[in-house]
Motif scaffolding. Sequence first.
Motif, PDB file in Angstrom:
ATOM      1  N   GLU A 330      59.167  38.970   2.153  1.00 18.92           N
ATOM      2  CA  GLU A 330      57.726  38.186   2.367  1.00 18.92           C
ATOM      3  C   GLU A 330      57.694  37.240   3.437  1.00 18.92           C
ATOM      4  O   GLU A 330      57.575  35.853   3.391  1.00 18.92           O
ATOM      5  CB  GLU A 330      57.694  37.308   0.960  1.00 18.92           C
ATOM      6  N   CYS A 332      56.133  35.982   7.261  1.00 14.85           N
ATOM      7  CA  CYS A 332      54.915  35.580   7.860  1.00 14.85           C
ATOM      8  C   CYS A 332      54.422  36.804   9.016  1.00 14.85           C
ATOM      9  O   CYS A 332      55.311  36.575  10.030  1.00 14.85           O
ATOM     10  CB  CYS A 332      54.609  34.271   8.128  1.00 14.85           C
ATOM     11  N   ALA A 348      52.193  37.819   2.282  1.00 21.28           N
ATOM     12  CA  ALA A 348      52.177  37.779   0.812  1.00 21.28           C
ATOM     13  C   ALA A 348      51.624  36.674   0.329  1.00 21.28           C
ATOM     14  O   ALA A 348      51.332  36.205  -0.888  1.00 21.28           O
ATOM     15  CB  ALA A 348      53.669  38.030   0.270  1.00 21.28           C
ATOM     16  N   HIS A 349      51.832  35.575   1.145  1.00 20.92           N
ATOM     17  CA  HIS A 349      51.569  34.090   0.661  1.00 20.92           C
ATOM     18  C   HIS A 349      50.120  33.383   1.132  1.00 20.92           C
ATOM     19  O   HIS A 349      49.759  32.489   0.713  1.00 20.92           O
ATOM     20  CB  HIS A 349      52.682  33.084   1.044  1.00 20.92           C
ATOM     21  N   LYS A 350      49.625  34.179   1.902  1.00 22.72           N
ATOM     22  CA  LYS A 350      48.219  34.021   2.462  1.00 22.72           C
ATOM     23  C   LYS A 350      48.043  32.601   2.878  1.00 22.72           C
ATOM     24  O   LYS A 350      48.876  31.968   3.797  1.00 22.72           O
ATOM     25  CB  LYS A 350      47.048  34.365   1.458  1.00 22.72           C
ATOM     26  N   ASN A 352      49.241  29.845   1.493  1.00 25.36           N
ATOM     27  CA  ASN A 352      50.193  29.045   1.439  1.00 25.36           C
ATOM     28  C   ASN A 352      51.434  29.464   2.114  1.00 25.36           C
ATOM     29  O   ASN A 352      52.607  29.008   1.835  1.00 25.36           O
ATOM     30  CB  ASN A 352      50.694  29.342  -0.094  1.00 25.36           C
ATOM     31  N   CYS A 353      51.314  30.290   3.228  1.00 24.23           N
ATOM     32  CA  CYS A 353      52.213  30.792   4.144  1.00 24.23           C
ATOM     33  C   CYS A 353      52.720  29.668   4.986  1.00 24.23           C
ATOM     34  O   CYS A 353      52.138  28.535   5.446  1.00 24.23           O
ATOM     35  CB  CYS A 353      51.653  31.948   4.806  1.00 24.23           C
ATOM     36  N   SER A 358      52.247  25.352   4.795  1.00 21.53           N
ATOM     37  CA  SER A 358      52.397  25.122   3.285  1.00 21.53           C
ATOM     38  C   SER A 358      53.796  25.355   2.838  1.00 21.53           C
ATOM     39  O   SER A 358      54.134  24.930   1.748  1.00 21.53           O
ATOM     40  CB  SER A 358      51.339  25.943   2.569  1.00 21.53           C
ATOM     41  N   MET A 359      54.608  26.328   3.578  1.00 24.63           N
ATOM     42  CA  MET A 359      55.811  26.512   3.255  1.00 24.63           C
ATOM     43  C   MET A 359      56.798  25.844   4.454  1.00 24.63           C
ATOM     44  O   MET A 359      56.454  25.798   5.347  1.00 24.63           O
ATOM     45  CB  MET A 359      56.088  28.122   3.451  1.00 24.63           C
ATOM     46  N   GLU A 363      62.548  26.603   3.655  1.00 23.44           N
ATOM     47  CA  GLU A 363      62.286  27.538   2.903  1.00 23.44           C
ATOM     48  C   GLU A 363      62.107  29.055   3.578  1.00 23.44           C
ATOM     49  O   GLU A 363      62.508  30.042   3.080  1.00 23.44           O
ATOM     50  CB  GLU A 363      61.108  27.163   1.859  1.00 23.44           C
ATOM     51  N   TYR A 364      61.149  28.783   4.535  1.00 22.86           N
ATOM     52  CA  TYR A 364      60.596  30.149   5.347  1.00 22.86           C
ATOM     53  C   TYR A 364      62.122  30.647   6.051  1.00 22.86           C
ATOM     54  O   TYR A 364      62.309  31.793   5.874  1.00 22.86           O
ATOM     55  CB  TYR A 364      59.668  29.740   6.237  1.00 22.86           C
ATOM     56  N   ARG A 367      64.360  32.810   4.099  1.00 22.33           N
ATOM     57  CA  ARG A 367      63.903  34.267   3.993  1.00 22.33           C
ATOM     58  C   ARG A 367      64.237  34.926   5.415  1.00 22.33           C
ATOM     59  O   ARG A 367      64.651  36.091   5.002  1.00 22.33           O
ATOM     60  CB  ARG A 367      62.493  34.076   3.862  1.00 22.33           C
TER      61      ARG A 367
END
Length: 454
Positions: A330, A332, A348-350, A352-353, A358-359, A363-364, A367
């Motif tokens: 997931e 970007c 996947a987070h549109k 909130n990506c 937003s992320m 956190e990103y 991933r």
Amino acid sequence: MYAIVDIETTGGHASANGITEIAICIHNGKKVIERYETLVNPQRDIPIYIRALTGISNEMVSDAPLFKDVAHDIYHLLHGKIFVAHNVNFDHSFVRHHLASVGYDLQCNKLCTVRLGRKILPGLPSYSLGKLCHHLGIENGNRHRAGGDAEATAKLFTLLLQSDKENHIIKALKQNSKEQVLPPNLPKADIEKLPMLPGVYYFHDEKGKVIYVGKAKNIKKRVCSHFTGNNTGQQRQEFMRNIHHITFQECGTELIAFVLEAVEIKRLWPKYNRSLKRFEQSYALYDYIDQRGYVRLAVDKHHKFQLPVYTCNTLFEGYSLLNKLIDTFELCPKLCFIQKNNAECIGAHKENCACTGSMSPDEYNQRVTLAIESLNEALPTFAIRDEGRNADEHSCILIEKGRFYGMGYVSHHFKVDDMQQLKQHLTAYPGNDYIRNIVTGYASKFPERKVMFA
């Protein structure tokens, strides 16, 4: 007496090819006094490019005599004569090999009109038979056929005899015939010390610089094969003239020789090596941190001094891999340079990506770290344990996380089960995907020689 010979063949090596036509002109030192010419059935297919060059087809030789049927006549025409040809080692190697196959041992002195031409008529732009004859006004109405080329060579030889003011022909006949196959500046002693074992060999020029690196299953046999063949072009002649010395490294296996050759070509960049010089992995996946602190992944052309996350052969392969990582973890698509427009993120987070902020970077980036770790976990770590240079050792090649680490030799008592201990016995080398591919291919072919590491 001289026997001026020209042949047409199915290929460049006597042991694996046949003669399709032979012509012999017997020369008494002043003129041709006898001629012999015949097609020969080689008992194999004539390659299409040779058919195009010579005009000799499979149908033309189907009813021609076999070599064994004309061997008696050929041997008695050549026996006791001086064997003359344009690039004599090629013609002589074929004729001698095929005579030997039916019981005739041809022993005679040789003269090469290429070498004689360079000495007696120096400074010409080319010494190929066609261009040399054109320059000297010698007509050849049947080029690339044995009869036409033998007649042209006979006329050339007559001219060389008449022009030889410094007795180059007499000097050439005094040379040891066993050395006539060698490049003019290469000592016979260099050949005599070559082993009949797998390894890598180096051709050096007059100043000692390596000009060619090769690998071989049998070093001596492979080196000697460089000095046969019918390529009399300027590039090959220059190559032969520049060989002054040969050195070598024995290897336990042909695989070690393959890898060492690739390493040495990259290290030494020899003038006459070409194919492995050009090999570079085309594309790679890279990671870097942007100004906002997000780790970004990108597919780009392979950069020599930048460590990639993963390498790939094509741009398509790189983008396919990156899209798989985006879907699985997931990520970007904008931060991975897959989506390059200003529209809403299709990830996947549109909204909130990470691309919208937003992320958080932490956190990103977790991933992205998982995605990179998945690639590393998919890359194997293993060793190839094989024969060594003698009975007391084994050869060993290490692939670590899909990359070539290095190679070397260990005692046959050494247990290849601890990678850190193994590394202490190996020499680390720079690798590339060519080396990785041949090692992994070998491991697939011989799984019993593969040692896996957890």
